[in-house]
Design a protein around this motif. Structure first.
Motif, PDB file in Angstrom:
ATOM      1  N   LEU A 546     -55.766   0.560  52.621  1.00 46.84           N
ATOM      2  CA  LEU A 546     -56.169   1.801  53.148  1.00 46.84           C
ATOM      3  C   LEU A 546     -53.838   2.516  53.302  1.00 46.84           C
ATOM      4  CD1 LEU A 546     -57.880   0.312  55.874  1.00 46.84           C
ATOM      5  CD2 LEU A 546     -58.838   1.304  54.173  1.00 46.84           C
ATOM      6  N   GLY A 547     -53.256   1.981  52.932  1.00 48.42           N
ATOM      7  CA  GLY A 547     -52.048   2.178  52.891  1.00 48.42           C
ATOM      8  C   GLY A 547     -51.433   2.733  54.555  1.00 48.42           C
ATOM      9  N   GLN A 548     -52.171   1.502  55.046  1.00 49.48           N
ATOM     10  CA  GLN A 548     -51.926   1.741  56.457  1.00 49.48           C
ATOM     11  C   GLN A 548     -50.666   0.280  57.396  1.00 49.48           C
ATOM     12  OE1 GLN A 548     -54.587   1.677  59.687  1.00 49.48           O
ATOM     13  NE2 GLN A 548     -55.702   2.943  58.648  1.00 49.48           N
ATOM     14  N   ASP A 549     -49.302   1.175  57.151  1.00 47.44           N
ATOM     15  CA  ASP A 549     -48.537  -0.070  57.278  1.00 47.44           C
ATOM     16  C   ASP A 549     -48.547  -1.041  58.209  1.00 47.44           C
ATOM     17  OD1 ASP A 549     -46.962   0.922  54.659  1.00 47.44           O
ATOM     18  OD2 ASP A 549     -45.626   2.194  56.223  1.00 47.44           O
ATOM     19  N   ARG A 550     -48.680  -0.458  59.420  1.00 45.94           N
ATOM     20  CA  ARG A 550     -49.139  -1.385  60.641  1.00 45.94           C
ATOM     21  C   ARG A 550     -50.248  -2.538  60.357  1.00 45.94           C
ATOM     22  NH1 ARG A 550     -52.882  -1.868  64.001  1.00 45.94           N
ATOM     23  NH2 ARG A 550     -54.009  -0.025  63.125  1.00 45.94           N
ATOM     24  N   LEU A 551     -51.009  -1.890  58.985  1.00 48.71           N
ATOM     25  CA  LEU A 551     -51.322  -3.152  59.462  1.00 48.71           C
ATOM     26  C   LEU A 551     -50.750  -4.517  58.653  1.00 48.71           C
ATOM     27  CD1 LEU A 551     -55.307  -1.905  58.644  1.00 48.71           C
ATOM     28  CD2 LEU A 551     -53.930  -2.497  60.721  1.00 48.71           C
ATOM     29  N   ILE A 552     -49.765  -3.716  57.634  1.00 47.23           N
ATOM     30  CA  ILE A 552     -48.691  -4.301  56.732  1.00 47.23           C
ATOM     31  C   ILE A 552     -48.142  -4.989  57.357  1.00 47.23           C
ATOM     32  CG2 ILE A 552     -46.968  -5.015  54.724  1.00 47.23           C
ATOM     33  CD1 ILE A 552     -49.012  -2.173  53.856  1.00 47.23           C
ATOM     34  N   ASN A 553     -47.694  -4.875  58.492  1.00 42.29           N
ATOM     35  CA  ASN A 553     -46.797  -5.751  59.900  1.00 42.29           C
ATOM     36  C   ASN A 553     -47.088  -6.509  60.244  1.00 42.29           C
ATOM     37  OD1 ASN A 553     -44.737  -3.615  58.958  1.00 42.29           O
ATOM     38  ND2 ASN A 553     -44.962  -2.321  60.602  1.00 42.29           N
ATOM     39  N   TYR A 554     -48.698  -6.535  60.456  1.00 43.66           N
ATOM     40  CA  TYR A 554     -49.080  -7.980  61.459  1.00 43.66           C
ATOM     41  C   TYR A 554     -49.097  -8.887  59.911  1.00 43.66           C
ATOM     42  CZ  TYR A 554     -50.845  -5.776  65.374  1.00 43.66           C
ATOM     43  OH  TYR A 554     -51.487  -5.288  66.626  1.00 43.66           O
ATOM     44  N   ALA A 555     -49.531  -8.437  58.523  1.00 40.73           N
ATOM     45  CA  ALA A 555     -49.283  -9.562  57.891  1.00 40.73           C
ATOM     46  C   ALA A 555     -47.166 -10.338  58.249  1.00 40.73           C
ATOM     47  CB  ALA A 555     -49.785  -8.990  56.452  1.00 40.73           C
ATOM     48  N   THR A 556     -46.782  -9.642  57.901  1.00 43.31           N
ATOM     49  CA  THR A 556     -45.402 -10.401  57.478  1.00 43.31           C
ATOM     50  C   THR A 556     -44.752 -10.852  59.434  1.00 43.31           C
ATOM     51  OG1 THR A 556     -44.787  -8.173  56.288  1.00 43.31           O
ATOM     52  CG2 THR A 556     -43.320  -9.195  57.867  1.00 43.31           C
ATOM     53  N   ASN A 557     -45.982 -10.333  60.148  1.00 43.12           N
ATOM     54  CA  ASN A 557     -45.595 -11.197  61.159  1.00 43.12           C
ATOM     55  C   ASN A 557     -46.430 -12.324  60.952  1.00 43.12           C
ATOM     56  OD1 ASN A 557     -43.640  -9.344  62.586  1.00 43.12           O
ATOM     57  ND2 ASN A 557     -45.506  -8.331  63.605  1.00 43.12           N
ATOM     58  N   GLY A 558     -47.225 -12.127  60.502  1.00 40.30           N
ATOM     59  CA  GLY A 558     -47.565 -13.855  60.536  1.00 40.30           C
ATOM     60  C   GLY A 558     -47.544 -14.394  59.586  1.00 40.30           C
ATOM     61  N   ALA A 559     -46.201 -14.064  58.613  1.00 42.94           N
ATOM     62  CA  ALA A 559     -45.823 -15.357  57.428  1.00 42.94           C
ATOM     63  C   ALA A 559     -44.784 -15.497  58.192  1.00 42.94           C
ATOM     64  CB  ALA A 559     -45.417 -14.027  56.070  1.00 42.94           C
ATOM     65  N   LYS A 560     -43.525 -14.444  59.356  1.00 40.31           N
ATOM     66  CA  LYS A 560     -42.983 -14.760  59.871  1.00 40.31           C
ATOM     67  C   LYS A 560     -43.543 -15.968  60.171  1.00 40.31           C
ATOM     68  CE  LYS A 560     -39.971 -10.257  59.479  1.00 40.31           C
ATOM     69  NZ  LYS A 560     -39.248  -9.542  60.108  1.00 40.31           N
ATOM     70  N   PHE A 561     -43.497 -15.633  61.182  1.00 41.11           N
ATOM     71  CA  PHE A 561     -44.602 -17.150  62.038  1.00 41.11           C
ATOM     72  C   PHE A 561     -44.629 -18.671  61.839  1.00 41.11           C
ATOM     73  CE2 PHE A 561     -47.904 -19.918  64.386  1.00 41.11           C
ATOM     74  CZ  PHE A 561     -47.397 -19.635  65.721  1.00 41.11           C
ATOM     75  N   LEU A 562     -45.255 -18.529  60.321  1.00 37.09           N
ATOM     76  CA  LEU A 562     -45.225 -19.603  59.469  1.00 37.09           C
ATOM     77  C   LEU A 562     -44.052 -20.360  59.331  1.00 37.09           C
ATOM     78  CD1 LEU A 562     -48.114 -18.057  56.797  1.00 37.09           C
ATOM     79  CD2 LEU A 562     -48.149 -20.205  58.729  1.00 37.09           C
ATOM     80  N   LYS A 563     -43.298 -19.388  58.718  1.00 36.47           N
ATOM     81  CA  LYS A 563     -41.885 -19.186  58.127  1.00 36.47           C
ATOM     82  C   LYS A 563     -41.078 -20.672  59.350  1.00 36.47           C
ATOM     83  CE  LYS A 563     -38.495 -19.078  54.733  1.00 36.47           C
ATOM     84  NZ  LYS A 563     -37.823 -18.073  53.573  1.00 36.47           N
ATOM     85  N   ARG A 564     -40.922 -19.526  60.379  1.00 35.64           N
ATOM     86  CA  ARG A 564     -40.906 -19.992  61.239  1.00 35.64           C
ATOM     87  C   ARG A 564     -41.213 -21.448  62.696  1.00 35.64           C
ATOM     88  NH1 ARG A 564     -41.525 -15.984  64.972  1.00 35.64           N
ATOM     89  NH2 ARG A 564     -40.089 -14.789  63.937  1.00 35.64           N
TER      90      ARG A 564
END
Length: 809
Positions: A546-564
């Motif tokens: 959908l070309g929505q960076d806001r949604l990709i940011n949720y994915a990024t935060n989820g990956a950061k949570f997993l790593k942290r």
């Protein structure tokens, strides 16, 4: 095995395995059919991970006498489960049962006292688990029987999927199906001899009572009774025979095969099997209950792509799109708060089983995004966005992780007994009071409430059939389900379509605000690495499409949570679980629960999807490291494929399994096959392609015989036997022309590809992995795309429209 069955029949005084009961009898030559079986109550019994099963029987068991009723004032002295982190185990912490968590303490006690183990497995949002807890585990007499004569062990199946898989394999192989709660009796060395699912507390006309089963087993296998001496050796021998037969039946290995089967043959067989079970009118692939099965929809989309010029290809696309549309219009979708419920109890997708699972939201967001890629119809993208809106609002931890589920049950009013669906259903009176405003311009007197009730099928008597409400809890209630298109509703009242859309959306928002004042369903705030990985994929793929960076940011935060919070840097291992602590903190069990195969497979997939969505190579690098760890911990160097659990973690379990079915979640081996192909495309490492071929070869017989059981693996087989596209974008990640080419790639449905950003830095991670990238140049200093296969690349392309034509001829 008939000898074992006959012996247990005498022991338990059973003419045959009754309702909810699986005794050690024959092991069928094939697994039960993959479609869920209809049960008399709102449950299912199936071999995939579809949840909540109840049971029935046509054979009564001898009554065990009257038992005491649950105490009206629950015992408030906690048992040892009070020290656990699992929400499910904590739900049982005040039972009058001497519960143990799964572990050495319980096993040592069973061996020392020579007692059988009673193993009860469930999860915190399971309706029938709640029922059995209320009816049986809160019962003082049943609690005494369990505590005195057995070593009682409680397991959260979402914490320990290995334990669940092993004993569910036994239950399903020795009965007509399975489900949760799962209750199995084990020898002190953990071998099963009797098992089943839900038991009512006392005998009924058609169902065996839990108390009766306990008494029969106690009479024959408890060490302080004389029968034990003559029964013990026979029981242990037959239990070992069952385990040996199950081990042989569940073995998945390369054997004498050198290569996997023909993808074309298996693909066509899988499509034909799906076509035979397809519901032409309402979509989906069964009568009832009916499950979303995103893995099937994903297979149909891939099948369409490779057969799009044929009648079967068009049929596959139609089957998938129609199913997704009927689901989105049905009551299985929460039209007020968004997101999808677990499954539909009827063929029409109307009345759901109301729990909401994270893994459903994750996979369905991807399915609806892919439907939008294929069709261009914004109906599908709107549904995908609604799913992710629900997850962000209701299933998200403030640090970026995602919770597991919301329960089906909640009190209609504060202080009342929980009922299934109470949070989600509506009466006509409630809607009329909330939406009394007149609708201007209608051809007849009309309020906003009447318009909404007409469109969503609400009636004064309620729109839930008594057959779907056996306890009468939903009388007069309604589940919102779209009955008419916007155009038909508008024509019915002489209104403009956009005006109707606005009025309905406004009405739903008012219902949503009113619903906030109801008691909410229980939230399972446990966070699982596997399901968080799926959710990272859900946000990354949808955001990219959908070309929505806001949604990709949720994915990024989820990956950061997993790593942290779910990754141990020292060992390189993932943790299976973490939990929400006081004040929104993140807690872990001690010792930690280490990850299983599905945790690694789903997280690696999420990281690969996130790299393609964000072009941040750090996620790709972490994915490679996790894949290396997965290979070390789970790979079967002799038979091929991956075991579901580590050898050490599953020590003592009678079986070490490889999951061979794509169900409510895809099999971790299926996902791993895709991951290995993609990692080979990103790095060129031959070892991963070899592993993928070996894995597919190991599962050859299963795919040949019942490909519909492994549609996600069949997709991987097709991808492996085609040529993977490496789509390389040479450019600056933040530049507009680079973003335009990347978005063009994401707008086209291309499942068998990797998307690579080449920024011109020869020391970058991907340049070191794929030396041929250094030969690709920007054309006239513009972002430039190349479509490569086997390191042979197309002419350079700078125009997104030209790139789209090349990708989707």
């Amino acid at each position: 095995m008939l000898g074992a069955r006959a012996w247990l029949g005498r022991v338990l005084l059973l003419p045959r395995a009754g309702a909810g009961l699986a005794a050690s009898r024959r092991c069928p030559g094939v697994w039960p059919r993959t479609w869920p079986h209809r049960s008399p109550s709102r449950g299912s019994s199936s071999r995939d991970k579809d949840r909540s099963a109840t049971v029935s029987s046509s054979v009564p068991m001898p009554a065990g006498g009257k038992g005491s009723h649950p105490s009206s004032t629950p015992q408030r002295v906690p048992n040892r489960l009070i020290h656990e982190k699992s929400p499910y185990l904590l739900q049982h912490a005040y039972n009058p049962v001497d519960w143990y968590p799964w572990g050495q303490e319980a096993f040592d006690k069973a061996r020392k006292e020579n007692k059988p183990i009673f193993l009860s497995v469930g999860y915190s949002t399971c309706h029938w688990c709640h029922m059995m807890e209320e009816e049986s585990f809160q019962n003082e007499e049943i609690g005494r029987l369990l505590s005195e004569d057995f070593v009682s062990v409680k397991v959260d199946r979402e914490e320990r999927p290995d334990v669940d898989k092993v004993y569910m394999t036994f239950v399903q192989a020795t009965s007509s199906g399975g489900g949760w709660p799962m209750n199995v009796w084990l020898t002190p060395n953990l071998q099963p001899f009797v098992g089943g699912t839900y038991f009512p507390p006392e005998d009924g006309l058609t169902r065996v009572g839990f108390r009766t089963v306990l008494l029969r087993i106690r009479e024959q296998v408890c060490p302080h009774l004389p029968q034990w001496k003559q029964n013990k050796n026979t029981l242990l021998e037959n239990s070992q025979r069952v385990t040996t037969a199950l081990l042989a039946r569940s073995e998945i290995s390369v054997g004498d095969r050198q290569l996997p089967p023909s993808a074309a043959t298996v693909n066509n067989r899988c499509f034909q099997q799906l076509d035979e079970g397809y519901d032409e009118e309402y979509g989906g692939f069964a009568e009832a209950p009916k499950f979303p099965t995103p893995v099937i929809l994903s297979f149909l989309f891939s099948y369409w792509l490779s057969h799009r010029l044929t009648q079967d290809g068009s049929r596959a696309q139609q089957m998938a799109l129609h199913t997704l549309k009927m689901m989105a219009n049905g009551g299985i979708r929460d039209h007020v708060g968004q997101g999808f419920h677990r499954y539909s109890t009827d063929r029409q997708w109307h009345v759901p089983h109301f729990e909401k699972m994270l893994y459903d939201q994750a996979q369905l967001a991807v399915a609806y995004s892919q439907a939008f890629q294929l069709s261009g119809d914004e109906f599908y993208s709107d549904v995908a966005k609604g799913i992710l809106q629900y997850v962000a609002r209701s299933l998200s931890h403030r640090s970026g992780g995602f919770y597991s589920a919301e329960d089906a049950d909640s009190p209609p009013e504060r202080g009342q007994r929980p009922k299934e669906g109470a949070y989600y259903v509506w009466t006509v009176k409630e809607v009329q009071q909330l939406l009394p405003e007149p609708v201007l311009g209608a051809t007849e007197p009309l309020t906003s409430g009447q318009l909404l009730m007409k469109h969503y099928g609400l009636t004064e008597a309620g729109n839930i059939s008594p057959s779907q409400d056996p306890k009468g809890e939903l009388q007069g209630q309604n589940v919102l389900t779209v009955r008419y298109s916007l155009e038909l509703t508008a024509a019915r009242f002489g209104l403009d379509v956009e005006a109707v859309r606005t009025l309905l959306n406004s009405g739903l928002e008012k219902l949503f605000q009113a619903r906030k004042h109801r008691p909410k369903p229980h939230l399972d705030s446990k966070m699982l690495a596997a399901w968080n990985g799926l959710m990272v994929s859900g946000y990354a793929v949808t955001g990219a499409v959908l070309g929505q960076d806001r949604l990709i940011n949720y994915a990024t935060n989820g990956a950061k949570f997993l790593k942290r919070h779910m990754f141990d840097v020292a060992s390189g291992r993932l943790m299976r679980t973490c939990y929400t602590g006081p004040g929104g903190t993140v807690e872990h069990s001690n010792p930690p629960c280490w990850g299983f195969l599905e945790d690694y497979a789903f997280v690696v997939r999420g990281l690969l999807d996130l790299y393609e969505a964000s072009q941040e190579s750090a996620w790709l690098e972490w994915a490679l490291r996790l894949q290396d760890t997965q290979d070390k911990l789970f790979w079967d160097s002799q038979g091929g494929g991956y075991f579901c659990s580590e050898a050490e973690l599953g020590a003592g379990l009678p079986l070490r399994l490889k999951d061979d079915q794509d169900g409510a979640e895809p099999s971790a081996n299926s996902v791993s096959a895709h991951n290995l192909l993609r990692l080979h495309g990103f790095t060129g490492h031959k070892d991963w392609m070899d592993k993928c071929v070996c894995l597919l070869t190991a599962f050859s017989e299963r795919m040949r015989r019942v490909p519909v059981a492994l549609p996600e693996m069949v997709r991987a087989l097709s991808a492996q036997q085609q040529t993977l596209k490496q789509i390389v974008i040479c450019g600056d990640r933040q530049a507009k022309d680079t973003k335009a080419l990347v978005q063009c790639v994401h707008s086209v449905y291309i499942p068998n590809k990797v998307l690579i950003l080449a920024d011109g830095d020869p020391s970058s991670f991907l340049s070191r992995q794929l030396p041929f990238l250094s030969t690709l140049r920007r054309l006239e200093d513009q972002a430039t795309a190349y479509v490569c296969e086997n390191q042979a690349c197309s002419v350079p392309i700078t125009d997104p429209c030209e790139l789209r034509k090349l990708l989707h001829p």
